[in-house]
Design a protein around this motif. Structure first.
Motif, PDB file in Angstrom:
ATOM      1  N   ASN A 267      39.194  33.569  81.873  1.00 32.00           N
ATOM      2  CA  ASN A 267      38.922  34.873  80.950  1.00 32.00           C
ATOM      3  C   ASN A 267      38.007  34.419  79.590  1.00 32.00           C
ATOM      4  O   ASN A 267      37.127  35.172  79.362  1.00 32.00           O
ATOM      5  CB  ASN A 267      40.081  35.736  80.632  1.00 32.00           C
ATOM      6  N   ILE A 268      38.569  33.347  79.181  1.00 28.53           N
ATOM      7  CA  ILE A 268      37.993  32.937  77.837  1.00 28.53           C
ATOM      8  C   ILE A 268      36.689  32.420  77.998  1.00 28.53           C
ATOM      9  O   ILE A 268      35.688  32.891  77.426  1.00 28.53           O
ATOM     10  CB  ILE A 268      38.956  31.893  77.044  1.00 28.53           C
ATOM     11  N   VAL A 269      36.553  31.853  79.139  1.00 28.57           N
ATOM     12  CA  VAL A 269      34.936  31.130  79.143  1.00 28.57           C
ATOM     13  C   VAL A 269      34.072  32.191  79.892  1.00 28.57           C
ATOM     14  O   VAL A 269      33.161  32.274  79.309  1.00 28.57           O
ATOM     15  CB  VAL A 269      35.362  29.998  80.422  1.00 28.57           C
TER      16      VAL A 269
ATOM     17  N   THR B  75      49.062  31.193  85.184  1.00 30.82           N
ATOM     18  CA  THR B  75      48.518  32.100  83.757  1.00 30.82           C
ATOM     19  C   THR B  75      47.574  31.260  82.776  1.00 30.82           C
ATOM     20  O   THR B  75      46.690  31.871  82.507  1.00 30.82           O
ATOM     21  CB  THR B  75      49.922  32.262  82.970  1.00 30.82           C
ATOM     22  N   ILE B  76      47.795  30.087  82.643  1.00 31.03           N
ATOM     23  CA  ILE B  76      46.884  29.100  81.654  1.00 31.03           C
ATOM     24  C   ILE B  76      45.376  29.351  82.345  1.00 31.03           C
ATOM     25  O   ILE B  76      44.509  29.197  81.798  1.00 31.03           O
ATOM     26  CB  ILE B  76      47.554  27.772  81.517  1.00 31.03           C
ATOM     27  N   HIS B  77      45.493  29.040  83.746  1.00 29.94           N
ATOM     28  CA  HIS B  77      44.340  28.888  84.437  1.00 29.94           C
ATOM     29  C   HIS B  77      43.485  30.188  84.327  1.00 29.94           C
ATOM     30  O   HIS B  77      42.346  30.293  84.306  1.00 29.94           O
ATOM     31  CB  HIS B  77      44.460  28.732  85.778  1.00 29.94           C
ATOM     32  N   ILE B  78      44.079  31.364  84.610  1.00 30.73           N
ATOM     33  CA  ILE B  78      43.497  32.748  84.487  1.00 30.73           C
ATOM     34  C   ILE B  78      43.110  32.921  83.098  1.00 30.73           C
ATOM     35  O   ILE B  78      42.078  33.533  82.858  1.00 30.73           O
ATOM     36  CB  ILE B  78      44.324  34.098  84.821  1.00 30.73           C
ATOM     37  N   ALA B  79      43.918  32.433  82.084  1.00 27.59           N
ATOM     38  CA  ALA B  79      43.601  32.782  80.687  1.00 27.59           C
ATOM     39  C   ALA B  79      42.124  31.862  80.271  1.00 27.59           C
ATOM     40  O   ALA B  79      41.375  32.282  79.512  1.00 27.59           O
ATOM     41  CB  ALA B  79      44.545  32.299  79.721  1.00 27.59           C
TER      42      ALA B  79
ATOM     43  N   ALA C 170      28.980  43.798  76.868  1.00 28.30           N
ATOM     44  CA  ALA C 170      29.362  42.531  76.571  1.00 28.30           C
ATOM     45  C   ALA C 170      30.585  42.605  75.878  1.00 28.30           C
ATOM     46  O   ALA C 170      31.586  41.553  76.064  1.00 28.30           O
ATOM     47  CB  ALA C 170      28.267  41.813  75.726  1.00 28.30           C
ATOM     48  N   ASP C 171      31.065  43.731  75.511  1.00 29.80           N
ATOM     49  CA  ASP C 171      32.269  43.810  74.302  1.00 29.80           C
ATOM     50  C   ASP C 171      33.034  44.425  75.177  1.00 29.80           C
ATOM     51  O   ASP C 171      34.313  43.950  75.487  1.00 29.80           O
ATOM     52  CB  ASP C 171      32.108  44.695  73.095  1.00 29.80           C
ATOM     53  N   VAL C 172      32.864  45.733  75.689  1.00 25.71           N
ATOM     54  CA  VAL C 172      34.046  46.685  76.384  1.00 25.71           C
ATOM     55  C   VAL C 172      34.293  46.160  77.867  1.00 25.71           C
ATOM     56  O   VAL C 172      35.145  45.748  78.314  1.00 25.71           O
ATOM     57  CB  VAL C 172      33.616  48.150  76.318  1.00 25.71           C
ATOM     58  N   GLY C 173      32.952  46.275  78.622  1.00 29.27           N
ATOM     59  CA  GLY C 173      32.785  45.620  80.114  1.00 29.27           C
ATOM     60  C   GLY C 173      33.702  44.149  80.133  1.00 29.27           C
ATOM     61  O   GLY C 173      34.602  44.202  81.091  1.00 29.27           O
ATOM     62  N   VAL C 174      33.498  43.420  79.603  1.00 28.79           N
ATOM     63  CA  VAL C 174      34.033  42.141  79.758  1.00 28.79           C
ATOM     64  C   VAL C 174      35.361  42.057  79.583  1.00 28.79           C
ATOM     65  O   VAL C 174      36.297  41.462  80.223  1.00 28.79           O
ATOM     66  CB  VAL C 174      33.509  41.003  78.797  1.00 28.79           C
ATOM     67  N   SER C 175      36.017  42.809  78.393  1.00 28.59           N
ATOM     68  CA  SER C 175      37.346  42.991  78.046  1.00 28.59           C
ATOM     69  C   SER C 175      38.049  43.706  79.581  1.00 28.59           C
ATOM     70  O   SER C 175      39.035  43.183  79.786  1.00 28.59           O
ATOM     71  CB  SER C 175      37.667  43.925  76.996  1.00 28.59           C
TER      72      SER C 175
ATOM     73  N   ALA D 179      34.286  35.504  78.978  1.00 26.23           N
ATOM     74  CA  ALA D 179      34.013  36.300  78.087  1.00 26.23           C
ATOM     75  C   ALA D 179      32.829  35.786  77.191  1.00 26.23           C
ATOM     76  O   ALA D 179      31.992  36.516  76.799  1.00 26.23           O
ATOM     77  CB  ALA D 179      35.313  36.596  77.287  1.00 26.23           C
ATOM     78  N   LEU D 180      33.308  34.682  76.598  1.00 26.10           N
ATOM     79  CA  LEU D 180      32.510  33.953  75.648  1.00 26.10           C
ATOM     80  C   LEU D 180      31.169  33.648  76.243  1.00 26.10           C
ATOM     81  O   LEU D 180      30.003  33.847  75.738  1.00 26.10           O
ATOM     82  CB  LEU D 180      33.067  32.428  75.357  1.00 26.10           C
ATOM     83  N   GLY D 181      31.000  33.285  77.511  1.00 23.25           N
ATOM     84  CA  GLY D 181      29.673  32.979  78.109  1.00 23.25           C
ATOM     85  C   GLY D 181      28.814  34.336  78.212  1.00 23.25           C
ATOM     86  O   GLY D 181      27.483  34.248  78.102  1.00 23.25           O
ATOM     87  N   VAL D 182      29.457  35.584  78.781  1.00 19.03           N
ATOM     88  CA  VAL D 182      28.823  36.900  78.874  1.00 19.03           C
ATOM     89  C   VAL D 182      28.190  37.014  77.329  1.00 19.03           C
ATOM     90  O   VAL D 182      27.041  37.384  77.039  1.00 19.03           O
ATOM     91  CB  VAL D 182      29.579  37.863  79.314  1.00 19.03           C
ATOM     92  N   LYS D 183      29.094  37.122  76.473  1.00 15.84           N
ATOM     93  CA  LYS D 183      28.586  37.579  74.906  1.00 15.84           C
ATOM     94  C   LYS D 183      27.632  36.456  74.235  1.00 15.84           C
ATOM     95  O   LYS D 183      26.921  37.198  73.640  1.00 15.84           O
ATOM     96  CB  LYS D 183      30.050  37.452  74.189  1.00 15.84           C
ATOM     97  N   PHE D 184      27.614  35.405  74.689  1.00 15.27           N
ATOM     98  CA  PHE D 184      26.679  34.348  74.208  1.00 15.27           C
ATOM     99  C   PHE D 184      25.301  34.549  74.812  1.00 15.27           C
ATOM    100  O   PHE D 184      24.375  34.655  74.181  1.00 15.27           O
ATOM    101  CB  PHE D 184      26.963  32.801  74.567  1.00 15.27           C
ATOM    102  N   LEU D 185      25.271  34.881  76.081  1.00 17.24           N
ATOM    103  CA  LEU D 185      24.133  35.391  76.973  1.00 17.24           C
ATOM    104  C   LEU D 185      23.475  36.680  76.034  1.00 17.24           C
ATOM    105  O   LEU D 185      22.069  36.633  75.985  1.00 17.24           O
ATOM    106  CB  LEU D 185      24.444  35.563  78.442  1.00 17.24           C
ATOM    107  N   VAL D 186      24.413  37.413  76.099  1.00 18.18           N
ATOM    108  CA  VAL D 186      23.753  38.925  75.542  1.00 18.18           C
ATOM    109  C   VAL D 186      23.246  38.514  74.006  1.00 18.18           C
ATOM    110  O   VAL D 186      22.253  39.241  73.498  1.00 18.18           O
ATOM    111  CB  VAL D 186      25.002  40.106  75.592  1.00 18.18           C
ATOM    112  N   LEU D 187      23.962  37.857  73.282  1.00 16.78           N
ATOM    113  CA  LEU D 187      23.559  37.298  71.977  1.00 16.78           C
ATOM    114  C   LEU D 187      22.064  36.807  71.839  1.00 16.78           C
ATOM    115  O   LEU D 187      21.429  37.104  71.134  1.00 16.78           O
ATOM    116  CB  LEU D 187      24.394  36.378  71.461  1.00 16.78           C
ATOM    117  N   ILE D 188      22.018  35.799  72.976  1.00 14.34           N
ATOM    118  CA  ILE D 188      20.498  35.225  72.967  1.00 14.34           C
ATOM    119  C   ILE D 188      19.718  36.104  73.464  1.00 14.34           C
ATOM    120  O   ILE D 188      18.422  36.312  72.853  1.00 14.34           O
ATOM    121  CB  ILE D 188      20.744  34.164  74.040  1.00 14.34           C
TER     122      ILE D 188
END
Length: 60
Positions: free
Chosen positions: A14-16, A7-11, A42-47, A18-27
Motif C-alpha cells: 500500500n505504501i509503495v 499484514t506487513i507485506h500488504i502495508a 491520486a489522493d482519494v482513489g489511491v486511499s 500510494a507513493l508511486g501514484v502520487k509521485f507520478l501525478v505530481l510529475i
C-alpha cells in the motif's frame, strides 16, 4: 506470526503503490498533463484502493 507477516507485506504494498501514484501525478502535473481529476484520484482513489487491498489481511 503468519498474520503479522501478511499484514506487513500488504502495508508495504500500500505504501509503495500510494507513493508511486502520487509521485507520478505530481510529475505529470508539473509537466502540465495532469488535471484536477487526476490529483483527486491520486489522493482519494489511491486511499480507497489501499483500504480494499488491506481487507485481504482478514482472509488469513
Amino acid at each position: 506470526m503468519k498474520i503479522a507477516r501478511k499484514t506487513i507485506h500488504i502495508a508495504n504494498q500500500n505504501i509503495v503503490s500510494a507513493l508511486g501514484v502520487k509521485f507520478l501525478v505530481l510529475i505529470l502535473g508539473a509537466l502540465g498533463y495532469a488535471n484536477m481529476w487526476a490529483a483527486v484520484f491520486a489522493d482519494v482513489g489511491v486511499s480507497v484502493i489501499a483500504i480494499l487491498n488491506a481487507i485481504r489481511a482478514m482472509r488469513v
